[in-house]
Every structure is written in structure tokens, then in C-alpha cells.
Design an enzyme around this catalytic site. Structure first.
Site, PDB file in Angstrom:
ATOM      1  CG  HIS A 289     -70.602  29.397  -5.813  1.00  0.00           C
ATOM      2  ND1 HIS A 289     -70.517  28.747  -4.909  1.00  0.00           N
ATOM      3  CD2 HIS A 289     -71.532  30.329  -5.143  1.00  0.00           C
ATOM      4  CE1 HIS A 289     -71.530  28.563  -3.813  1.00  0.00           C
ATOM      5  NE2 HIS A 289     -72.075  29.724  -4.189  1.00  0.00           N
TER       6      HIS A 289
HETATM    7  C1  UD1 Z   1     -76.099  32.834  -6.407  1.00  0.00           C
HETATM    8  C2  UD1 Z   1     -76.350  33.333  -4.922  1.00  0.00           C
HETATM    9  C3  UD1 Z   1     -75.435  32.466  -4.004  1.00  0.00           C
HETATM   10  C4  UD1 Z   1     -75.669  31.049  -4.461  1.00  0.00           C
HETATM   11  C5  UD1 Z   1     -75.542  30.838  -5.815  1.00  0.00           C
HETATM   12  C6  UD1 Z   1     -75.353  29.534  -6.206  1.00  0.00           C
HETATM   13  C7  UD1 Z   1     -76.871  35.642  -4.523  1.00  0.00           C
HETATM   14  C8  UD1 Z   1     -76.458  37.071  -3.831  1.00  0.00           C
HETATM   15  N1  UD1 Z   1     -76.112  34.776  -4.748  1.00  0.00           N
HETATM   16  O1  UD1 Z   1     -74.719  33.438  -6.645  1.00  0.00           O
HETATM   17  O2  UD1 Z   1     -75.777  32.656  -2.571  1.00  0.00           O
HETATM   18  O3  UD1 Z   1     -74.567  30.145  -3.485  1.00  0.00           O
HETATM   19  O4  UD1 Z   1     -76.081  31.322  -6.508  1.00  0.00           O
HETATM   20  O5  UD1 Z   1     -74.829  29.093  -7.215  1.00  0.00           O
HETATM   21  O6  UD1 Z   1     -78.231  35.602  -4.850  1.00  0.00           O
HETATM   22  N2  UD1 Z   1     -74.680  32.567 -14.471  1.00  0.00           N
HETATM   23  C9  UD1 Z   1     -74.659  31.837 -15.702  1.00  0.00           C
HETATM   24  N3  UD1 Z   1     -75.782  31.081 -15.646  1.00  0.00           N
HETATM   25  C10 UD1 Z   1     -76.621  30.997 -15.062  1.00  0.00           C
HETATM   26  C11 UD1 Z   1     -76.438  31.863 -13.784  1.00  0.00           C
HETATM   27  C12 UD1 Z   1     -75.551  32.593 -13.582  1.00  0.00           C
HETATM   28  O7  UD1 Z   1     -73.805  31.502 -16.520  1.00  0.00           O
HETATM   29  O8  UD1 Z   1     -77.885  30.436 -14.964  1.00  0.00           O
HETATM   30  C13 UD1 Z   1     -73.388  33.368 -14.344  1.00  0.00           C
HETATM   31  C14 UD1 Z   1     -73.342  34.780 -14.524  1.00  0.00           C
HETATM   32  O9  UD1 Z   1     -72.233  35.300 -15.568  1.00  0.00           O
HETATM   33  C15 UD1 Z   1     -73.553  35.510 -13.571  1.00  0.00           C
HETATM   34  C16 UD1 Z   1     -72.653  34.817 -12.582  1.00  0.00           C
HETATM   35  O10 UD1 Z   1     -73.039  33.591 -13.084  1.00  0.00           O
HETATM   36  O11 UD1 Z   1     -73.211  36.955 -13.445  1.00  0.00           O
HETATM   37  C17 UD1 Z   1     -73.145  34.785 -11.287  1.00  0.00           C
HETATM   38  O12 UD1 Z   1     -74.428  34.492 -11.074  1.00  0.00           O
HETATM   39  P1  UD1 Z   1     -75.256  34.931  -9.887  1.00  0.00           P
HETATM   40  O13 UD1 Z   1     -76.734  34.600  -9.732  1.00  0.00           O
HETATM   41  O14 UD1 Z   1     -75.337  36.654  -9.859  1.00  0.00           O
HETATM   42  O15 UD1 Z   1     -74.668  34.603  -8.617  1.00  0.00           O
HETATM   43  P2  UD1 Z   1     -74.015  33.311  -7.999  1.00  0.00           P
HETATM   44  O16 UD1 Z   1     -72.645  33.339  -7.923  1.00  0.00           O
HETATM   45  O17 UD1 Z   1     -74.741  32.264  -8.873  1.00  0.00           O
END
Ligand code: UD1
Length: 390
Positions: free
Chosen positions: A223
Site C-alpha cells: 500500500h
Molecule cells: C495510511 C498511513 C500509512 C499506513 C496506512 C495503513 C499516513 C500518511 N499514512 O496510509 O502510514 O501504513 O494508512 O493503511 O497517515 N481509503 C478508503 N477507506 C478508508 C481509508 C482510506 O477507501 O477507510 C482510501 C481512500 O481512497 C484514501 C486512500 O485509501 O484516499 C488512502 O488513505 P490514507 O489514509 O490517506 O492513506 P493510507 O494509504 O491508508
């Protein structure tokens, strides 16, 4: 969360979670704080950085986390907007609840956002999993770690090298407590309830024949933006994983970011469903069961590097660096980057029974959260004696 007779000198300990990797760290801390005597009042704040059932509620259930007292519901956005939104919504909580301290874990955007707000309002911050460094500032988490540690008041570390990293940044040893790894507290807690891998596949509507007829299987998670946000990089990684899958069937638990990009970049045809099973994000107990039964785990997650070391399962980390060097020095982890030849060679070695065998690092013993609770109480009591709450 109510407690009997909390110490009247202290406001509640405000514990913050935001994203999936925070939940397994905070669960044992909340249990240890609840069991601590003298009692400490607690509040659990969820920033809502992760919000899907698969990414949040399911883990709360598996880890027996209490319902958050407050959910800030910030959701997804750019780093700047997400961080700013957490800050904006978190600040009024400090005025309303006047906590004795804020406890943050890990390195996600919510960790840094709540730390910044608290320290600027004079509320002390304890950071659990402090001092880890990949020395790769292209990782958003590295920025979050450095800044959180600089301004937090009490720093709990998981391995001894973390204190050296903090010392190099001018942080003195009196702010640091080597408590061990709360992530492993959750592994110890969850292991006996881990879900059978065949049941996990069945629950996802996948015929479990793939695992039944093979002499082993691998687990994959990816991821990190550096691995999944660029079409060429993701394509090359999926091609290599396809070659791994021809040797050993793979179960790939897909993060929403990765699923979205596989579709967006037109990479779905690179996945042979007869050799590589795609699953939605998995619960904690499902993931633990899948990992415990695996021949190898291929990942770019920090948490999985630690969990595989605790489970004694070989781990290939698809990154050039790790902020958790102890998993390489003492555990089962090998850094293979995105190098096709290195990945395939390592997989062949593991299949041939020449996988790395590690040992359990110091204080990864299932009791880290108890040590944190004991230290936190002493530290807060000493502060309360110096500056009584008005
Ligand atoms: C975040 C953390 C990362 C951690 C990861 C675990 C930061 C900078 N990054 O990254 O350190 O390893 O979480 O998962 O804080 N999304 C969904 N549903 C959700 C959450 C996210 O669909 O419940 C999708 C959205 O499109 C979002 C993308 O995932 O834009 C990324 O989510 P985000 O929380 O921004 O970062 P992660 O890649 O999950």
C-alpha cells in the site's frame, strides 16, 4: 470510558487513533490503562482518518477496542487537508476535556496532527513507537515520526536503536522509556483467536481449493505510495508477484489505495486468479491466521514486518529500507526492495526450507502496554505534583 475513583489530580488520558495500524497498538494500551491502579480516567478519540468497515470497525471488534468516545470523522483527503482537518477538529476537545496528556501511537497523519495541537496548547504528549527511522524523507510517515518525536514529551520505544536515533536528533534519554513493542502485545492477545485461513477465504467467497491442494501459500500486502502510486512500478511489481505465484499460490489482501490503482492503471489482467487470490482488507484475526499459516509474507507494511518476526514466519519486505531494523537483524525479515531477481531467489530459498529463522527481540513479550501504563502514571503524577491542576 468511566473508571472507579480516578486520581483527582489528573485529567483524563486522551488516547488517539486514526488509521488501521494505530488500532493494534492502542488496544493493549487501553486495556493496561484500565487495569492500572491507581485508576486513570481515559478518553478514546478516533480521528476518522480510516472509516470503512474493513479498515476500522472490523478491527475494533477483533481487537476488542471500546467504541471511541469521540469520532472526528475527517475521512480521506490530501496530506495537507487531512492533517489540517484533524487539527481543526481536535483542538476544541482539549478545551472541553482538559486531559492530563494525549497518547499518540505510530506515524500516521493523525499522530502528527494531534501532537501538534496538544503541545501548542501546553498539553503533554506521550508517543508510543518513538524513534523509528527509515532515513527516507520521501515517506510521509518519516516526516510524521521526526516531527512528533521532536515535540512530544514522553517517548516510548520498541527497540534499543530507536534511542540512538533520538539522541542523534538531540533528544535526551530522560524523555525516553524503552517499553517494548505494543504491536506484539496484540499478537499475543489475538493469536489464540486467529481465524483459520480456509475459513477466511470461504468468507470472502473464494474456493479454498487453492490452499488445500498446494503445499503452502504466500501472503501479500502492498500500500506504500512508492510501490502502488506509479503505473510502471505497480505493473513491474505485479509481474514479479505473478512469477512468485507460479511457484507458490498467493493471497493478496488489497488496501483500497492499491485496489483503486490496479483498476486505474489497467493492471487487472496481470493477475491470474487461479494462482493469486485477491481479498478485501482483512480483519486483524483473519490477517493473523493467514500470516501464521503462510510459507512467506511479502509486504511493504511496517506492522507486518514486526508481526512476522513475532510469528516466526519469513518476511520479504518490498522496500529499500526499514524503520524497524531489528526485524532484519534479529527477526525473520529480509529487505528485497523491488528487485525481481532478489525476490524470486528469496522465495526459492524459503520454499526450499532455507528461510530465515529469527528470534524474538528484547521486550517483545506481550507486556509492553503494562510497562507504558506504569511509567505514564508515574510521569503524570510527578508532573501533577509540580503543577497542580486548577
Ligand atoms: C495510511 C498511513 C500509512 C499506513 C496506512 C495503513 C499516513 C500518511 N499514512 O496510509 O502510514 O501504513 O494508512 O493503511 O497517515 N481509503 C478508503 N477507506 C478508508 C481509508 C482510506 O477507501 O477507510 C482510501 C481512500 O481512497 C484514501 C486512500 O485509501 O484516499 C488512502 O488513505 P490514507 O489514509 O490517506 O492513506 P493510507 O494509504 O491508508
Amino acid at each position: 470510558m468511566s473508571v472507579t475513583d480516578p486520581d483527582a489530580r489528573l485529567g483524563p488520558v486522551m488516547c488517539v487513533v486514526g488509521a488501521r495500524p494505530n488500532f493494534m497498538k492502542m488496544a493493549p494500551i487501553l486495556r493496561a490503562l484500565a487495569a492500572h491502579r491507581p485508576a486513570m480516567a481515559m478518553l478514546l478519540v478516533h480521528t476518522g482518518q480510516h472509516y470503512d468497515k474493513d479498515m476500522s470497525d472490523k478491527l475494533f471488534e477483533d481487537l476488542r477496542l471500546p467504541r471511541p468516545d469521540i469520532n472526528l470523522e475527517v475521512g480521506s483527503a490530501s496530506h495537507a487537508v487531512q492533517t489540517a482537518e484533524v487539527m481543526r477538529r481536535f483542538e476544541p476537545l482539549l478545551d472541553a476535556h482538559r486531559p492530563s496528556c494525549v497518547v499518540v501511537v505510530g506515524d500516521v497523519n493523525s499522530t502528527l496532527a494531534c501532537t501538534l495541537v496538544a503541545v501548542k496548547k501546553g498539553v503533554p504528549v506521550a508517543h508510543v513507537e518513538a524513534g523509528l527511522r527509515s532515513y527516507d524523507r520521501a515517506m510521509p510517515e518519516e516526516i510524521n515520526r521526526i516531527l512528533t518525536d521532536q515535540v512530544a514529551d514522553r517517548l516510548y520505544t520498541t527497540e534499543r536503536s530507536a534511542q540512538d536515533n533520538l539522541a542523534r536528533e538531540g533528544i535526551t534519554a530522560d524523555r525516553v522509556c524503552f517499553a517494548g513493542n505494543v504491536m506484539i502485545d496484540s499478537v499475543v492477545f489475538g493469536r489464540t483467536h486467529a481465524r483459520d485461513p480456509a475459513q477466511t477465504l470461504q468468507a470472502c467467497g473464494v474456493a479454498s481449493g487453492l490452499l488445500k491442494h498446494a503445499s503452502g501459500y504466500g501472503v501479500v500486502t502492498l500500500h506504500r505510495p512508492s510501490n502502488v502510486d506509479h503505473p510502471e512500478t505497480l505493473r513491474a511489481l505485479l509481474e514479479t508477484l505473478g512469477e512468485v505465484a507460479s511457484r507458490l499460490p498467493l493471497v493478496f489482501a488489497l488496501h483500497p489505495r492499491t485496489r483503486g490503482n490496479i483498476e486505474k492503471f489497467g493492471c487487472t489482467t496481470l493477475i491470474d486468479p487461479t494462482r493469486m487470490v485477491l481479498l478485501p482488507p482483512q480483519g486483524y484475526l483473519e490477517m493473523l491466521g493467514l500470516m501464521a499459516g503462510a510459507t512467506v509474507v511479502l509486504t511493504d507494511s511496517g506492522g507486518l514486518q514486526e508481526e512476522t518476526t513475532a510469528l516466526g514466519v519469513p518476511c520479504l519486505t518490498l522496500r529499500e529500507n526499514t524503520e524497524r531494523p531489528i526485524t532484519v537483524e534479529q527477526g525473520t525479515n529480509i529487505l528485497v526492495g523491488r528487485d525481481r531477481a532478489a525476490i524470486l531467489q528469496a522465495v526459492d530459498d524459503i520454499i526450499a526450507g532455507r528461510g530465515k529463522r529469527g528470534r524474538m527481540p528484547e521486550l517483545w513479550d506481550g507486556h509492553a502496554a503494562q510497562r507504558i501504563a506504569a511509567d505514564l502514571w508515574q510521569w503524570l503524577s510527578a508532573r501533577a505534583n509540580q503543577t497542580p491542576r486548577i
